[in-house]
Scaffold this active site. Structure first.
Site, PDB file in Angstrom:
ATOM      1  N   LYS C 115       0.870  -1.173   0.000  1.00  0.00           N
ATOM      2  CA  LYS C 115       0.000   0.000   0.000  1.00  0.00           C
ATOM      3  C   LYS C 115       0.907   1.223   0.000  1.00  0.00           C
ATOM      4  O   LYS C 115       1.657   1.447   0.949  1.00  0.00           O
ATOM      5  CB  LYS C 115      -0.895   0.003   1.242  1.00  0.00           C
ATOM      6  CG  LYS C 115      -1.692   1.300   1.386  1.00  0.00           C
ATOM      7  CD  LYS C 115      -2.521   1.327   2.660  1.00  0.00           C
ATOM      8  CE  LYS C 115      -2.704   2.753   3.144  1.00  0.00           C
ATOM      9  NZ  LYS C 115      -3.330   2.835   4.460  1.00  0.00           N
ATOM     10  N   GLY C 176      -7.104   8.990  10.765  1.00  0.00           N
ATOM     11  CA  GLY C 176      -7.345   8.982  12.200  1.00  0.00           C
ATOM     12  C   GLY C 176      -8.393   9.971  12.679  1.00  0.00           C
ATOM     13  O   GLY C 176      -8.609  10.115  13.874  1.00  0.00           O
ATOM     14  N   ALA C 202      -9.036   5.436   5.485  1.00  0.00           N
ATOM     15  CA  ALA C 202      -8.839   6.593   6.356  1.00  0.00           C
ATOM     16  C   ALA C 202     -10.094   7.426   6.565  1.00  0.00           C
ATOM     17  O   ALA C 202     -10.827   7.732   5.634  1.00  0.00           O
ATOM     18  CB  ALA C 202      -7.734   7.517   5.834  1.00  0.00           C
ATOM     19  N   GLY C 203     -10.320   7.761   7.801  1.00  0.00           N
ATOM     20  CA  GLY C 203     -11.408   8.664   8.148  1.00  0.00           C
ATOM     21  C   GLY C 203     -12.686   7.975   8.589  1.00  0.00           C
ATOM     22  O   GLY C 203     -13.545   8.594   9.202  1.00  0.00           O
ATOM     23  N   THR C 225      -7.955   2.988  13.102  1.00  0.00           N
ATOM     24  CA  THR C 225      -8.166   3.767  14.320  1.00  0.00           C
ATOM     25  C   THR C 225      -9.531   3.498  14.957  1.00  0.00           C
ATOM     26  O   THR C 225      -9.637   3.327  16.174  1.00  0.00           O
ATOM     27  CB  THR C 225      -8.034   5.267  14.002  1.00  0.00           C
ATOM     28  OG1 THR C 225      -6.822   5.470  13.294  1.00  0.00           O
ATOM     29  CG2 THR C 225      -8.034   6.095  15.273  1.00  0.00           C
TER      30      THR C 225
END
Lengths: 76, 367, 275
Positions: C115, C176, C202-203, C225
């Site tokens: 990645k 995060g 992400a997010g 996260t």
């Protein structure tokens, strides 16, 4: 040779950015074992070149070498 | 990849069976979607979807406003010559038709250009018949050089060219290509194009691709409605437009709905395409391809053109004539087809303003 | 299971879903569309339980210098052997560093997936699409299976696919941030236009947001996260897995559209007379 250090038998290399001593004619594999690292869990870069595992036993560390010891950690 | 390969995928596709499977529920579901796929598009072209023209129109109107605002681009055609070596059964310029053949001299081109530009038009579409002998590429380029002085955008509607020739055209200042496949059904294509270089189906099919790959900015495709079943024809034409949009994101793709008009010659429309059908075509096309330019020419009547304005139209021709030198020649000869909306440019502009649209004479300028 | 005129409930569901449900990336068939990150867990034991609960087939790890002074367990001992390990290039600030990290990851002998993550900006942790593209170009030539993390941008994503990326991983919100899919409109377009799976990375802060991504037609969702920092990360991993599966099923089922408010404008087709 490092100035100030008195021992002519001391050999120094940089490991992960830190000055570290090693023994004369010490192989990479031996050095890792001495540091308590399991060889199959890490990857090595010697002087910016990846050093494949099968060469660890015959590669002798040289004074002034730069060694990066890398492993996987958590990440997303 | 040629668009022909896309058409090939439908070689064994049973359109009748597909249309038979359409029901109201399917149409309603598609009306709720943000993006339509090919199958959805075909559903909207079915006869069952005719019951949903009003909701389709409302949605098409919204989408058009969202993407294009309330602007209508105006352009006019200019026929440079009517010499033709093809024998297209549906066309007034058919080589076998005994009509006077004409070709404008460069002086006449300049005079006509001046006349047209005085009405304020800045976008022009130049046309010739298919005759490499009478209207060769260098002649057309000479005309373009003159027209550049008067118009900010020049489109060509001429015989299909080789890629290198399209490059010459682009370098000379041509930024638009209109080339209708006329009919996507290969068998019908072969029949109606009795003789002449236009018989080469694949060469014509890939003409917009050749032009786009050398930087042609505006591409306009169309199927001549009336030659074959319009539902499958428009389906392929829509896929062709989408194929060009996907392959050439830097070009703008437009679509026209030329409906066959009475003309000189024996061949009359095989299929009657009603107003209702044209409306459905416009709506399905708009819902399938929100960013597609949609042109309507003066082939259609003034009343019909006004009625379909809010349904997705983005461009219309004005002050048109389909005869060579139609504006300035003393003796106007045969027209390619009859014009229905004979209003002047000023009248069209006035009509647009009254309907709350802004007539745009120039929205593009070449460097 | 009660027979339902000879068919079991499972038969129906499994048959329906299996047909279109396998995600194929880099020649691997993945059953789960949940990609799990391994950062920020309290400890490796908990991480291990969470991975198992997530049923993820792809697990990301990062590459770092070993700390010689304080011995820690090795993360690989806690990751199930049957998952695809996808090292990331986090820490890279440009293409060259990403390529270097990718080489190190490959030398560890855990496959050729990578990645690509190039982040020159430490404040918002937003990626550099241009350097990412350069890294893709270099690594595809070396037979890596390349999945780039990127700031959603259709044109750049197309270039990445042309360069050989097997999937595109646009961010939903900054890393995060747990803000959900803030880039929805662009990601929707990417799903529609790209020929490779779009994996939101992400997010994503909640399972409902992961489900939303899947309903939009995304190929998979990566979360880290949100799982690792939950009070009960194992339960949260399970919740994400179920949400992602539910979202995928909803996508396959074809969601019933939202009824638009009745249009009050005058009819547009009234001029058509039956003829």
């Amino acid at each position: 040779m490092r100035g100030g250090k008195n021992l002519s038998t001391d050999y120094m290399l940089t490991v992960n950015g830190k000055q570290t001593e090693f023994k004369e004619n010490q192989t990479v594999r031996n050095f890792l074992e001495e540091k308590g690292l399991e060889p199959q869990k890490v990857v090595l870069e010697l002087n910016k070149e990846i050093l494949s595992r099968e060469n660890w036993s015959e590669t002798i560390l040289q004074d002034g070498d730069s060694l990066e010891i890398i492993s996987f950690v958590g990440g997303g | 990849m040629s668009f022909y390969q896309e058409i090939e995928k439908y070689r064994d596709f049973d359109f009748e069976k597909f249309f038979a499977s359409v029901n109201a529920e399917k149409v309603q579901k598609i009306m709720q979607k943000d993006f339509l796929n090919r199958e959805d598009f075909l559903v909207l072209l079915s006869s069952q979807a005719e019951d949903f023209l009003e909701p389709m129109a409302q949605k098409a109107h919204q989408i058009t406003k969202q993407y294009f605002g309330k602007e209508i681009g105006l352009y006019t055609p200019m026929y440079l010559a009517n010499h033709c070596v093809n024998q297209c059964r549906y066309c007034g310029f058919n080589a076998k038709n005994k009509i006077p053949r004409q070709k404008m001299t460069l002086e006449e081109v300049e005079k006509e250009a001046k006349f047209i530009s005085e009405a304020g038009l800045k976008h022009i579409l130049i046309l010739t018949g298919d005759s490499r002998l009478e209207s060769p590429v260098p002649y057309i380029i000479d005309c373009v050089r003159i027209l550049k002085k008067y118009f900010s955008s020049i489109a060509i509607e001429i015989y299909a060219l080789e890629q290198a020739e399209y490059r010459q055209m682009v370098e000379a200042g041509v930024d638009g290509l209109t080339i209708y496949q006329e009919v996507y059904d290969e068998k019908v294509y072969d029949y109606v194009h009795k003789a002449g270089p236009k018989k080469d189906y694949k060469f014509r099919l890939d003409a917009p691709k050749r032009a786009a790959s050398v930087g042609m900015r505006f591409l306009n495709v169309g199927a001549l409605l009336g030659l074959s079943d319009f539902r499958s024809e428009v389906f392929f034409c829509g896929l062709h437009a989408k194929y060009l949009q996907d392959q050439f994101p830097e070009s703008e793709v437009g679509f026209s709905v030329p409906r066959m008009r009475p003309h000189e010659g024996e061949f009359q429309p095989k299929v009657i395409v009603k107003d209702k059908n044209v409306v459905q075509i416009l709506l399905a096309m708009r819902l399938f391809l929100p960013k597609l330019g949609i042109n309507v020419s003066t082939r259609e009547s003034a009343e019909f053109r006004e009625n379909i304005l809010p349904l997705g139209i983005t461009k219309m021709s004005a002050g048109s004539t389909t005869a060579v030198g139609g504006h300035t020649f003393e003796n106007k000869e045969t027209e390619q087809f009859e014009i229905s909306d004979e209003r002047s440019v000023a009248e069209i502009k006035q009509m647009l303003l009254e309907k709350g649209y802004q007539p745009v004479m120039k929205n593009w300028m070449r460097f | 299971m009660l027979p339902l005129r000879g068919i079991s409930r499972d038969d129906i569901i499994i048959k329906n879903i299996n047909m279109k449900n396998t995600l194929k990336i880099g020649g691997k068939e993945l059953k789960s569309r949940f990609f799990m990150g391994t950062g920020k867990f309290a400890n490796f034991e908990e991480m291990q339980k969470a991975i198992i609960a997530s049923k993820a087939d792809v697990v990301t790890v990062a590459v770092r210098r070993v700390d010689l002074d304080s011995k820690t367990d090795n993360i690989l001992d806690f990751i199930p052997k049957d998952v695809v390990l996808m090292p990331n290039t986090s820490g890279a600030r440009n293409a060259d560093e990403a390529v270097r990290i990718a080489h190190l990851a490959k030398a560890a002998g855990c496959g050729n997936w990578i990645k690509i993550e190039v982040i020159p900006d430490n404040q918002y942790l937003l990626p550099d699409n241009l350097e990412t593209l350069k890294a893709i170009e270099a690594l595809v030539k070396e037979d890596f299976v390349v999945l780039p993390y990127m700031n959603p941008d259709l044109v750049m994503a197309r270039r990445m696919v042309e360069a050989g990326a097997v999937a595109i991983m646009p961010l939903g919100a900054p890393i995060g941030s747990n803000r959900g899919i803030k880039t929805k409109e662009i990601v929707k377009i990417m799903v529609k236009e790209l020929s490779v799976p779009v994996i939101v990375d992400a997010g994503i802060g909640k399972p409902s947001e992961a489900a939303e991504c899947m309903e939009m037609g995304c190929g998979a969702v990566l979360a880290d996260t949100a799982v690792a920092t939950a009070d009960d990360s194992v339960l949260m991993a399970e919740a994400f897995a179920e949400a992602i599966e539910a979202g995928r099923k909803a996508y396959l089922a074809g969601t019933g559209g939202v009824q638009e408010s009745a249009s009050a404008s005058s009819p547009l087709t009234g001029f058509l007379r039956d003829s």
